[in-house]
Enzyme design. Sequence first.
Site, short mmCIF file in Angstrom:
data_model
loop_
_atom_site.label_atom_id
_atom_site.label_comp_id
_atom_site.label_asym_id
_atom_site.label_seq_id
_atom_site.Cartn_x
_atom_site.Cartn_y
_atom_site.Cartn_z
N ILE A 189 18.15 -48.54 23.96
CA ILE A 189 18.87 -48.23 22.71
C ILE A 189 19.52 -49.51 22.21
O ILE A 189 19.96 -50.35 23.00
CB ILE A 189 19.98 -47.15 22.89
CG1 ILE A 189 20.80 -47.37 24.16
CG2 ILE A 189 19.39 -45.76 22.82
CD1 ILE A 189 22.02 -46.46 24.27
N TYR A 203 23.73 -43.17 15.94
CA TYR A 203 23.01 -42.94 17.21
C TYR A 203 22.34 -41.57 17.23
O TYR A 203 21.17 -41.43 17.57
CB TYR A 203 24.03 -43.09 18.35
CG TYR A 203 23.54 -42.70 19.72
CD1 TYR A 203 22.77 -43.57 20.49
CD2 TYR A 203 23.86 -41.47 20.27
CE1 TYR A 203 22.33 -43.22 21.76
CE2 TYR A 203 23.44 -41.10 21.54
CZ TYR A 203 22.67 -41.99 22.28
OH TYR A 203 22.24 -41.62 23.53
N LYS A 240 18.34 -40.22 17.63
CA LYS A 240 17.88 -39.35 18.73
C LYS A 240 17.26 -38.05 18.17
O LYS A 240 16.30 -37.55 18.74
CB LYS A 240 19.03 -39.05 19.69
CG LYS A 240 19.53 -40.27 20.48
CD LYS A 240 18.45 -40.84 21.39
CE LYS A 240 18.99 -41.83 22.40
NZ LYS A 240 17.96 -42.46 23.22
N THR A 288 26.99 -44.94 33.30
CA THR A 288 26.54 -46.33 33.13
C THR A 288 27.74 -47.15 32.63
O THR A 288 28.66 -46.61 32.01
CB THR A 288 25.38 -46.43 32.12
OG1 THR A 288 25.81 -45.94 30.85
CG2 THR A 288 24.19 -45.60 32.57
N1 LIG Z 1 24.94 -43.29 29.46
C1 LIG Z 1 25.05 -42.09 28.85
O1 LIG Z 1 26.10 -41.42 28.88
C2 LIG Z 1 23.86 -41.52 28.16
C3 LIG Z 1 22.70 -42.24 27.93
N2 LIG Z 1 21.65 -41.65 27.29
C4 LIG Z 1 20.42 -42.39 27.03
O2 LIG Z 1 19.99 -43.04 28.19
C5 LIG Z 1 19.32 -44.26 27.85
C6 LIG Z 1 19.92 -45.41 28.63
O3 LIG Z 1 21.31 -45.50 28.34
P1 LIG Z 1 22.28 -46.38 29.25
O4 LIG Z 1 21.62 -46.68 30.53
O5 LIG Z 1 23.61 -45.77 29.23
O6 LIG Z 1 22.35 -47.71 28.36
P2 LIG Z 1 22.60 -49.23 28.75
O7 LIG Z 1 23.47 -49.77 27.67
O8 LIG Z 1 23.05 -49.39 30.16
O9 LIG Z 1 21.13 -49.87 28.66
C7 LIG Z 1 20.51 -50.09 27.44
C8 LIG Z 1 19.30 -50.97 27.69
O10 LIG Z 1 18.67 -51.26 26.44
C9 LIG Z 1 18.53 -52.66 26.30
N3 LIG Z 1 18.64 -53.04 24.90
C10 LIG Z 1 19.74 -53.10 24.12
N4 LIG Z 1 19.42 -53.53 22.89
C11 LIG Z 1 18.08 -53.75 22.89
C12 LIG Z 1 17.17 -54.23 21.92
N5 LIG Z 1 17.56 -54.57 20.69
N6 LIG Z 1 15.87 -54.37 22.27
C13 LIG Z 1 15.45 -54.06 23.52
N7 LIG Z 1 16.27 -53.59 24.48
C14 LIG Z 1 17.57 -53.45 24.17
C15 LIG Z 1 19.65 -53.25 27.16
O11 LIG Z 1 19.38 -54.55 27.63
P3 LIG Z 1 19.66 -55.91 26.82
O12 LIG Z 1 21.06 -55.84 26.29
O13 LIG Z 1 19.43 -56.96 27.85
O14 LIG Z 1 18.63 -55.96 25.75
C16 LIG Z 1 19.63 -52.29 28.33
O15 LIG Z 1 18.63 -52.67 29.25
C17 LIG Z 1 19.45 -44.40 26.33
O16 LIG Z 1 18.28 -43.93 25.71
C18 LIG Z 1 20.61 -43.49 25.99
O17 LIG Z 1 20.53 -42.98 24.70
C19 LIG Z 1 21.69 -40.36 26.87
C20 LIG Z 1 22.82 -39.61 27.05
C21 LIG Z 1 23.99 -40.14 27.71
C1 LIG Z 2 30.50 -36.48 25.61
C2 LIG Z 2 29.14 -36.15 25.17
C3 LIG Z 2 28.69 -34.80 25.77
C4 LIG Z 2 29.47 -33.63 25.23
C5 LIG Z 2 28.83 -32.36 25.61
O1 LIG Z 2 27.91 -31.94 24.99
N1 LIG Z 2 29.29 -31.68 26.63
C6 LIG Z 2 28.72 -30.45 27.04
C7 LIG Z 2 29.67 -29.70 27.91
O2 LIG Z 2 30.74 -30.21 28.19
O3 LIG Z 2 29.29 -28.61 28.31
C8 LIG Z 2 28.17 -37.24 25.56
C9 LIG Z 2 26.72 -36.75 25.42
C10 LIG Z 2 25.92 -37.95 25.02
C11 LIG Z 2 26.84 -39.11 25.15
C12 LIG Z 2 26.53 -40.41 24.42
C13 LIG Z 2 25.16 -40.84 24.63
O4 LIG Z 2 24.22 -40.15 24.36
C14 LIG Z 2 24.96 -42.26 25.09
C15 LIG Z 2 25.68 -43.19 24.23
C16 LIG Z 2 25.19 -44.51 24.55
C17 LIG Z 2 26.11 -45.54 25.09
O5 LIG Z 2 25.76 -45.93 26.40
C18 LIG Z 2 27.58 -45.22 24.95
C19 LIG Z 2 27.97 -43.86 25.05
C20 LIG Z 2 27.20 -42.86 24.24
C21 LIG Z 2 27.66 -42.90 22.79
C22 LIG Z 2 27.51 -41.48 24.87
C23 LIG Z 2 28.91 -40.99 24.62
C24 LIG Z 2 29.19 -39.61 25.26
C25 LIG Z 2 28.21 -38.58 24.81
C26 LIG Z 2 28.44 -38.37 23.31
#
Ligand SMILES: NC(=O)C1=CN([C@@H]2O[C@H](COP(=O)(O)OP(=O)(O)OC[C@H]3O[C@@H](n4cnc5c(N)ncnc54)[C@H](OP(=O)(O)O)[C@@H]3O)[C@@H](O)[C@H]2O)C=CC1
Ligand SMILES: C[C@H](CCC(=O)NCC(=O)O)[C@H]1CC[C@H]2[C@@H]3C(=O)C[C@@H]4C[C@H](O)CC[C@]4(C)[C@H]3CC[C@]12C
Length: 265
Positions: A91, A153, A157, A190
């Site tokens: 992302i 965001y 999605k 994360t």
């Molecule tokens: N963590 C959460 O609470 C949640 C996460 N998700 C989903 O899970 C997935 C992973 O999230 P999470 O692990 O938290 O995210 P992170 O921020 O830890 O990882 C994001 C990754 O994307 C890479 N990235 C960022 N910008 C770019 C770009 N422009 N081009 C290519 N790569 C890029 C980053 O590396 P670099 O900066 O080196 O490019 C990194 O490897 C996402 O799809 C997110 O939407 C869904 C719900 C909740």
């Molecule tokens: C807090 C959100 C979930 C709320 C919910 O539906 N709860 C259900 C229940 O309590 O029963 C989080 C769900 C998704 C998260 C967001 C996400 O998708 C990843 C983003 C990417 C980044 O790494 C930063 C945080 C996020 C914006 C993240 C924030 C928390 C949620 C909205």
Amino acid sequence: MLKGKRVIVTGASSGIGEQMAYHLAKMGSHILITARTEEKLKKVVAQCTHLGAASAHYIAGSMDNLTFAKQVVHKAENLFGGLDMLILNHIGHTYFGYFDGNVDHVRDLLKINFLSYATMTVAALPMLKISNGNIVVVSSVAGKIGLPLTVPYSTTKFALDGFFSSLRMEFIQQKTNVSITLCIISYIDTDSALKTVSGVIQQPAAPKEECALEIIKGGFLRKREVYYQYHATKIPLLLRDWAPEILQSLLLMNYNMDNFQRKEV
Ligand SMILES: NC(=O)C1=CN([C@@H]2O[C@H](COP(=O)(O)OP(=O)(O)OC[C@H]3O[C@@H](n4cnc5c(N)ncnc54)[C@H](OP(=O)(O)O)[C@@H]3O)[C@@H](O)[C@H]2O)C=CC1
Ligand SMILES: C[C@H](CCC(=O)NCC(=O)O)[C@H]1CC[C@H]2[C@@H]3C(=O)C[C@@H]4C[C@H](O)CC[C@]4(C)[C@H]3CC[C@]12C
């Protein structure tokens, strides 16, 4: 379950993507990871090799460049001679805060979070058809239910759901034996998520290691959708169409706006 399989993982320099690379390495897969930061990717590749990957490689670049998105797939073709699983997980940077009216940012984020996914899918499809492979798309509760503070965001999605759910139906009609798994993920521990929302979001964050494994399992088992954690994703989704007002009230209770400050993610 994925021994010897050839897998691309995007966004694998940190967070859930990094953990998926480690699981795949332990399973003995051939792995190609990508993200922008070369130093982090080198470290993840070294760890994958140590954990038992059949082979581990990286390619650094930004997914705001759709030519790069295609190059990643071509690199896998050159390295492995084919592809079994495409895991789309990266992302781009955004903000956690009220929508600021900047539609240019929505467009730029759509390119990274959505158009690059579609581009890689198109490029990988010939190889995935040969291997009867899997496409795994990492989405979010925010890609199924409108939540506050994540307008750009969430937009990107929801777009993934439209594109990949529609494409899945066409695959069935066309007898294309490539599975599409859309992963609906709740709040995960994360570094980027914790830094961004802790203090504001009341619910505890689920472990990234377990989340990563559930995503891989769901892809391998050719599930339509993965829900992780189940109670925080499936139950809100059941309420979404039948009791939207109740869901709205429950979800808003999850936010402590006294601690809220806009943050860049
Ligand atoms: N963590 C959460 O609470 C949640 C996460 N998700 C989903 O899970 C997935 C992973 O999230 P999470 O692990 O938290 O995210 P992170 O921020 O830890 O990882 C994001 C990754 O994307 C890479 N990235 C960022 N910008 C770019 C770009 N422009 N081009 C290519 N790569 C890029 C980053 O590396 P670099 O900066 O080196 O490019 C990194 O490897 C996402 O799809 C997110 O939407 C869904 C719900 C909740
Ligand atoms: C807090 C959100 C979930 C709320 C919910 O539906 N709860 C259900 C229940 O309590 O029963 C989080 C769900 C998704 C998260 C967001 C996400 O998708 C990843 C983003 C990417 C980044 O790494 C930063 C945080 C996020 C914006 C993240 C924030 C928390 C949620 C909205």
